[in-house]
Enzyme design. Structure first.
Site, short mmCIF file in Angstrom:
data_model
loop_
_atom_site.label_atom_id
_atom_site.label_comp_id
_atom_site.label_asym_id
_atom_site.label_seq_id
_atom_site.Cartn_x
_atom_site.Cartn_y
_atom_site.Cartn_z
N HIS A 178 0.82 -1.22 0.00
CA HIS A 178 0.00 0.00 0.00
C HIS A 178 0.86 1.27 0.00
O HIS A 178 0.31 2.38 0.11
CB HIS A 178 -0.94 0.02 1.21
CG HIS A 178 -2.02 -1.02 1.12
ND1 HIS A 178 -2.23 -1.96 2.11
CD2 HIS A 178 -2.93 -1.30 0.17
CE1 HIS A 178 -3.22 -2.76 1.77
NE2 HIS A 178 -3.67 -2.37 0.60
N GLU A 241 -16.54 10.59 -3.85
CA GLU A 241 -16.71 10.02 -5.20
C GLU A 241 -18.01 9.22 -5.28
O GLU A 241 -18.73 9.29 -6.28
CB GLU A 241 -15.52 9.12 -5.55
CG GLU A 241 -15.64 8.50 -6.93
CD GLU A 241 -14.45 7.63 -7.30
OE1 GLU A 241 -14.45 7.07 -8.42
OE2 GLU A 241 -13.52 7.51 -6.48
#
Length: 386
Positions: A178, A241
């Site tokens: 990540h 979003e």
């Protein structure tokens, strides 16, 4: 009663007129070309319709009230112009500069983004990495005074039009899957190439492309946010979003309902109007109720977001159910249109094909169910009503 100010109602009227005059008459042309003319972004920017939230010193209104973007999404969908991804530019990508950018970056990029001279995109998805970004293969190698970017991205909206693209890449040599960095890639950088405009079954006016990076030299001043925290930066923007998505789904469902209602009231079947048949009435009554209930939840989420309280779970619920209700209405609308619904000349056919993507992008319905289900069985679970 929906909570919009008098100024926002005036903004809605003005924006609706802009769409009717400048965008809607050209949508068939854009669908044929597979891309919206860059001139539309510039015209929207000239009239103050492209970016609302940036401070006045960057050319915006300095108003972060999400209801302005809600109006833009609703009216763009209502006018049949949803394939013009203005909100991707203005409210999905643009805020990265506000939230994690520095002042030099804001001064360098935002004024031309507000004016429509610069068009934005974000590049996360790869052939082997969609909802699961840990599978990303694109890498950024730290070369001291610059990054060296290598890899590719696919299905990138605004991929042809975009002048500035925020690209997510794994940091080379770091074991943490990540550990990512967000890099600002600009049109014309050596080693940066685009593939062709990809053909899709829907959203034909929206340009979608593959992007390729071959030893692209990215200056350190084009590093967005903190290196190594790119994944976290991306996750921070997902709730909004998905709110953007659900506003569009609700507006699309209502548009599908309206065109279907109009068709049913005009169509004669077995000597009477299609709207007089009990099955039509029952089906449409059910969808009318579902769309109204969805709209109440959407408006609630907008209010929560304006107060800074929108989280992943709340947004996932709206994204999941909103896209499902949109699809249900689009499918019913096409069915009630009969053979006419399969003809491109009828708006419902476009709504149907466009709506199929809603349950995939910004996190598939399966991922949304995973997020909500995980929360249901966590120790921190709390109903939205509590």
């Amino acid at each position: 009663m929906r909570k919009f100010t008098e100024e926002q109602h005036m903004f809605r009227d003005a924006y609706r007129k802009f769409l009717a005059d400048e965008v809607a008459p050209r949508m068939d042309e854009f669908r044929e070309a597979g891309i919206v003319d860059r001139e539309i972004f510039k015209k929207a920017g000239d009239q103050g319709f492209l970016m609302i939230w940036p401070d006045e010193k960057y050319g915006g209104m300095g108003d972060n009230d999400f209801r302005y973007e809600q109006i833009i999404i609703e009216e763009t969908t209502r006018a049949g112009c949803a394939e013009w991804y203005n909100t991707l530019h203005s409210r999905l990508v643009g805020p990265y500069f506000k939230n994690i950018g520095n002042e030099e970056q804001r001064e360098r990029f935002l004024p031309k983004c507000v004016s429509g001279e610069t068009i934005l995109a974000v590049a996360m998805t790869e052939p082997g990495a969609g909802s699961d970004l840990s599978g990303m293969k694109t890498t950024a190698t730290d070369k001291g005074d610059h990054w060296e970017l290598n890899g590719s991205k696919t299905y990138i909206s605004n991929g042809i039009n975009a002048d500035v693209i925020i690209v997510a890449a794994k940091i080379a040599g770091v074991e943490d899957k990540h550990a990512m960095v967000l890099l600002i890639v600009e049109r014309g950088m050596e080693g940066f190439d685009r593939g062709k405009n990809l053909e899709k079954i829907g959203l034909h006016a929206q340009d979608t492309a593959e992007l390729f990076f071959n030893n692209v030299k990215i200056p350190k001043e084009n590093t967005l946010g903190t290196p190594g925290k790119g994944f976290i930066h991306l996750m921070e923007g997902l709730a909004e979003e998905r709110l953007i998505g659900m506003v569009g789904y609700g507006a699309s469902a209502r548009r599908a309902f309206d065109v279907t209602r109009e068709f049913a009231m005009e169509r004669n079947v077995f000597g009477k109007k299609l709207s007089d048949m009990q099955n039509t009435q029952f089906k449409m009554a059910e969808m009318d109720a579902k769309i109204d209930m969805l709209q109440v939840y959407i408006d609630h989420c907008v209010e929560v977001h304006n107060q800074g309280g929108l989280n992943a779970n709340i947004a996932a619920k709206g994204k999941m159910l909103g896209s499902e209700i949109e699809w249900e209405m689009a499918d019913l609308g096409l069915q009630l249109h009969g053979g006419a619904g399969y003809m491109k000349e009828y708006e419902i056919s476009r709504i149907f094909t466009d709506a199929r993507m809603s349950r995939i992008y910004a996190g598939s319905s399966e991922i949304m169910r995973y997020i909500v289900g995980r929360d249901v069985f966590s120790q921190k679970y709390q109903s939205i009503l509590e």
